[in-house]
Enzyme design. Structure first.
Site, mmCIF file in Angstrom:
data_model
loop_
_atom_site.group_PDB
_atom_site.id
_atom_site.type_symbol
_atom_site.label_atom_id
_atom_site.label_comp_id
_atom_site.label_asym_id
_atom_site.label_seq_id
_atom_site.Cartn_x
_atom_site.Cartn_y
_atom_site.Cartn_z
ATOM 1 N N ARG A 75 92.995 48.499 -11.831
ATOM 2 C CA ARG A 75 93.298 47.846 -13.108
ATOM 3 C C ARG A 75 94.159 46.607 -12.930
ATOM 4 O O ARG A 75 94.156 45.715 -13.779
ATOM 5 C CB ARG A 75 93.931 48.843 -14.090
ATOM 6 C CG ARG A 75 92.887 49.769 -14.704
ATOM 7 C CD ARG A 75 93.523 50.722 -15.695
ATOM 8 N NE ARG A 75 94.485 51.593 -15.059
ATOM 9 C CZ ARG A 75 94.195 52.766 -14.494
ATOM 10 N NH1 ARG A 75 92.960 53.202 -14.533
ATOM 11 N NH2 ARG A 75 95.116 53.487 -13.921
ATOM 12 N N GLU B 285 102.240 61.443 -5.550
ATOM 13 C CA GLU B 285 102.896 62.694 -5.937
ATOM 14 C C GLU B 285 102.631 63.772 -4.867
ATOM 15 O O GLU B 285 103.515 64.505 -4.480
ATOM 16 C CB GLU B 285 102.375 63.134 -7.297
ATOM 17 C CG GLU B 285 103.453 63.764 -8.128
ATOM 18 C CD GLU B 285 103.010 63.956 -9.559
ATOM 19 O OE1 GLU B 285 102.057 63.289 -9.986
ATOM 20 O OE2 GLU B 285 103.622 64.797 -10.221
HETATM 21 P P1 AMP Z 1 102.928 53.758 -9.947
HETATM 22 O O1 AMP Z 1 102.607 53.516 -8.498
HETATM 23 O O2 AMP Z 1 103.422 55.147 -10.186
HETATM 24 O O3 AMP Z 1 103.848 52.710 -10.529
HETATM 25 O O4 AMP Z 1 101.568 53.676 -10.754
HETATM 26 C C1 AMP Z 1 100.486 53.081 -10.170
HETATM 27 C C2 AMP Z 1 99.310 52.863 -11.071
HETATM 28 O O5 AMP Z 1 98.912 54.079 -11.686
HETATM 29 C C3 AMP Z 1 99.575 51.887 -12.174
HETATM 30 O O6 AMP Z 1 99.270 50.598 -11.765
HETATM 31 C C4 AMP Z 1 98.611 52.340 -13.229
HETATM 32 O O7 AMP Z 1 97.357 51.741 -13.024
HETATM 33 C C5 AMP Z 1 98.505 53.826 -12.999
HETATM 34 N N1 AMP Z 1 99.350 54.609 -13.897
HETATM 35 C C6 AMP Z 1 100.419 55.355 -13.556
HETATM 36 N N2 AMP Z 1 100.913 56.003 -14.613
HETATM 37 C C7 AMP Z 1 100.146 55.642 -15.666
HETATM 38 C C8 AMP Z 1 100.149 55.966 -17.074
HETATM 39 N N3 AMP Z 1 101.032 56.814 -17.606
HETATM 40 N N4 AMP Z 1 99.200 55.396 -17.837
HETATM 41 C C9 AMP Z 1 98.304 54.545 -17.321
HETATM 42 N N5 AMP Z 1 98.239 54.215 -16.023
HETATM 43 C C10 AMP Z 1 99.160 54.752 -15.202
#
Ligand code: AMP
Length: 174
Positions: free
Chosen positions: A62, A99
């Site tokens: 995305r 995770e």
């Molecule tokens: P993070 O590495 O945890 O910051 O998240 C990585 C990617 O996961 C982000 O760029 C989003 O595309 C997706 N993502 C994580 N959490 C969400 C959420 N609650 N809603 C939508 N996309 C999420």
């Protein structure tokens, strides 16, 4: 131009997806609405313009949607960061924690020049793990990060802490 509140009204919150306890921010209604998508890209560009950059760097998938439109609006090129094994030419890699377990992101070795200023962009800042790995790749290539920009920031997760020392901006906060 639509306000940030009006843009937020086009983000669908899907409870307990993809796992119990996660409130997923679905941007597809925003992408579908031409007025809203245009306003979102223009507002992101306004947010990013104070930070001089020659290119945008974004992780799949995305992040590509946001980076591509933003690069077009700002008159910049952009660099894709992909999961392991997807980029065809010589790459550098960075491992990051999920995770459960770990994953690897890659960038083309010739994608950025040392000292080049870049914006790093993704759709959502959650834990910050994905973008931290992307920043590591930019650093390995010797480029300079002028700012990190997100369409959506989940302020109830301490993602910003992982990005200490960087300018971090986001358009829609939850
Ligand atoms: P993070 O590495 O945890 O910051 O998240 C990585 C990617 O996961 C982000 O760029 C989003 O595309 C997706 N993502 C994580 N959490 C969400 C959420 N609650 N809603 C939508 N996309 C999420």
């Amino acid at each position: 131009m639509l306000s940030c509140e009006e843009l937020k009204a086009r983000i669908r919150e899907v409870p307990d997806w993809p796992e119990p306890g996660i409130s997923f921010k679905d941007i597809t209604p925003l992408l579908r609405d031409r007025e809203a998508w245009r306003a979102a890209v223009k507002r992101m560009a306004d947010l990013c313009r104070p930070f001089p950059a020659e290119a945008i760097v974004a992780p799949e998938a995305r992040g590509f949607i946001v980076a591509s439109a933003l690069a077009y609006e700002m008159g910049l090129g952009w660099v894709p960061v992909r999961k392991r094994g997807k980029l065809p030419a010589a790459t550098l890699a960075s491992e990051y924690k999920l995770e459960y377990g770990a994953d690897v992101l890659e960038i083309h070795r010739d994608a950025l020049r040392p000292g080049e200023k870049v914006l790093v962009v993704d759709d959502v800042l959650a834990t910050g793990g994905t973008v931290a790995a992307t920043l590591d790749l930019v650093r390995q290539l010797g480029a300079e990060v002028s700012a990190v920009a997100f369409l959506i920031e989940l302020t109830y997760i301490p993602g910003r802490e992982k990005l200490a020392g960087y300018e971090v901006v986001s358009l829609l906060k939850y």
